[in-house]
Design a protein around this motif. Structure first.
Motif, mmCIF file in Angstrom:
data_model
loop_
_atom_site.group_PDB
_atom_site.id
_atom_site.type_symbol
_atom_site.label_atom_id
_atom_site.label_comp_id
_atom_site.label_asym_id
_atom_site.label_seq_id
_atom_site.Cartn_x
_atom_site.Cartn_y
_atom_site.Cartn_z
ATOM 1 N N TYR A 59 -4.603 72.899 -65.474
ATOM 2 C CA TYR A 59 -4.185 73.857 -64.448
ATOM 3 C C TYR A 59 -3.600 73.085 -63.254
ATOM 4 O O TYR A 59 -3.349 71.903 -63.337
ATOM 5 C CB TYR A 59 -5.373 74.719 -64.028
ATOM 6 N N GLY A 60 -3.356 73.766 -62.152
ATOM 7 C CA GLY A 60 -2.834 73.102 -60.960
ATOM 8 C C GLY A 60 -1.330 73.057 -60.869
ATOM 9 O O GLY A 60 -0.763 72.148 -60.260
ATOM 10 N N ASP A 61 -0.640 74.073 -61.442
ATOM 11 C CA ASP A 61 0.821 74.088 -61.397
ATOM 12 C C ASP A 61 1.359 74.169 -59.965
ATOM 13 O O ASP A 61 2.335 73.513 -59.616
ATOM 14 C CB ASP A 61 1.363 75.283 -62.194
ATOM 15 N N MET A 62 0.727 74.993 -59.121
ATOM 16 C CA MET A 62 1.194 75.130 -57.747
ATOM 17 C C MET A 62 0.992 73.828 -56.975
ATOM 18 O O MET A 62 1.816 73.462 -56.124
ATOM 19 C CB MET A 62 0.465 76.283 -57.055
ATOM 20 N N ALA A 63 -0.083 73.114 -57.263
ATOM 21 C CA ALA A 63 -0.312 71.827 -56.598
ATOM 22 C C ALA A 63 0.819 70.853 -56.911
ATOM 23 O O ALA A 63 1.287 70.118 -56.028
ATOM 24 C CB ALA A 63 -1.659 71.244 -57.033
ATOM 25 N N ALA A 64 1.280 70.825 -58.163
ATOM 26 C CA ALA A 64 2.390 69.943 -58.532
ATOM 27 C C ALA A 64 3.655 70.324 -57.775
ATOM 28 O O ALA A 64 4.389 69.466 -57.272
ATOM 29 C CB ALA A 64 2.621 70.007 -60.041
ATOM 30 N N ALA A 65 3.922 71.626 -57.680
ATOM 31 C CA ALA A 65 5.107 72.081 -56.957
ATOM 32 C C ALA A 65 5.037 71.716 -55.480
ATOM 33 O O ALA A 65 6.022 71.261 -54.886
ATOM 34 C CB ALA A 65 5.266 73.588 -57.127
ATOM 35 N N ALA A 68 -4.455 63.927 -61.707
ATOM 36 C CA ALA A 68 -3.954 64.910 -60.745
ATOM 37 C C ALA A 68 -2.434 64.804 -60.744
ATOM 38 O O ALA A 68 -1.881 63.809 -61.222
ATOM 39 C CB ALA A 68 -4.523 64.631 -59.346
ATOM 40 N N PRO A 69 -1.730 65.815 -60.250
ATOM 41 C CA PRO A 69 -0.270 65.707 -60.172
ATOM 42 C C PRO A 69 0.143 64.428 -59.450
ATOM 43 O O PRO A 69 -0.444 64.053 -58.437
ATOM 44 C CB PRO A 69 0.128 66.954 -59.372
ATOM 45 N N MET A 70 1.159 63.757 -59.998
ATOM 46 C CA MET A 70 1.596 62.475 -59.445
ATOM 47 C C MET A 70 3.113 62.418 -59.368
ATOM 48 O O MET A 70 3.820 63.006 -60.192
ATOM 49 C CB MET A 70 1.096 61.314 -60.319
ATOM 50 N N ARG A 71 3.590 61.669 -58.384
ATOM 51 C CA ARG A 71 5.018 61.407 -58.281
ATOM 52 C C ARG A 71 5.429 60.343 -59.291
ATOM 53 O O ARG A 71 4.689 59.391 -59.555
ATOM 54 C CB ARG A 71 5.378 60.946 -56.872
#
Length: 259
Positions: free
Chosen positions: A109-115, A197-200
């Motif tokens: 999950y966490g699509d909005m966090a990536a955006a 976690a989302p990463m660059r």
């Protein structure tokens, strides 16, 4: 038995947190933990008046942590985030899932966090402390306090790109989430579900530094997984994610940005 304590504001709820407590926003994370018998907490803390809605501050747009995905879809000013919010669960989930909760949602999950990481958002804590999204996501397991809002600048039309790769349509969880902000010579490229976690993807960003072109897209795709660490889970293997990530990065960049 889990006790529930209600405070009036997020700041008061933050002061009421302690060992063995979890904050309840929309409930899509915490209530799942309760239903599955998580023994890591025995108190639930909630705020009767969380910040919910979209306004303006010195950074640009301010989105309250209590704002739901359905709220985002209802605001024309946040049209660039509609492709993100609109692919998070079904209507019932979108009516409950909050921006603040999504910042703590673990893979897949966490699509909005990536955006929001791609959009260079700032995380505003109850009490006024502000953290860049990149630092917040890297340290979120050790963060103390509660998120009150996020702040970001509205991207220029076509500058924000987003793609969710899912095996189940239209509301399946993500195998990979991709987001990018292409502005001037400072592009930001983000992968979700390619690390804890989302990463660059800094190598891809450097390749796109001169703008989006056939040559720069090819260069970015060739290096986009450098520094990332996908894992195996029930949805896909780490090998599969690494193999398809360049394919979907190309598709996202070639399809154009959102307005």
């Amino acid at each position: 038995m889990v006790a529930v304590e209600t405070y009036q504001t997020v700041a008061e709820a933050a002061a009421g947190l302690g060992e063995g407590a979890r904050y309840l926003g929309g409930g899509t994370i915490v209530m799942r933990q309760v239903n599955y018998g998580d023994q890591g907490f025995h108190r639930i803390v909630r705020a009767a008046r969380p910040e919910r809605g979209i306004g303006n501050d010195v950074q640009g747009l301010r989105i309250g942590a209590g704002t739901t995905m359905a709220d985002i879809l209802a605001h024309a000013e946040l049209s660039f985030l509609h492709p993100v919010a609109g692919q998070i669960g079904g209507p019932a989930i979108r009516n409950m899932a909050t921006v603040g909760g999504n910042l703590f949602a673990e893979n897949p999950y966490g699509d909005m966090a990536a955006a929001l990481l791609a959009l260079d958002a700032q995380v505003i804590m109850a009490g006024g402390q502000t953290h860049p999204m990149e630092r917040f996501l890297a340290d979120r397991k050790h963060m103390r306090g509660l998120v009150e809002a996020v702040s970001l600048q509205r991207p220029q039309p076509g500058a924000f790109y987003y793609r969710k790769v899912s095996r189940v349509k239209p509301k399946g969880v993500a195998v990979i989430t991709l987001a990018a902000l292409i502005r001037g010579g400072e592009p930001r490229v983000v992968f979700g579900n390619m690390a804890a976690a989302p990463m660059r993807a800094h190598a891809a960003e450097r390749a796109l530094g001169g703008g989006v072109s056939e040559a720069s897209i090819a260069a970015a795709c060739a290096v986009c997984t450098e520094g990332l660490s996908p894992t195996d889970d029930a949805l896909a293997s780490a090998w599969y994610r690494a193999e398809v990530a360049p394919v979907h990065l190309r598709r996202m960049l070639e399809s154009g940005g959102h307005s």
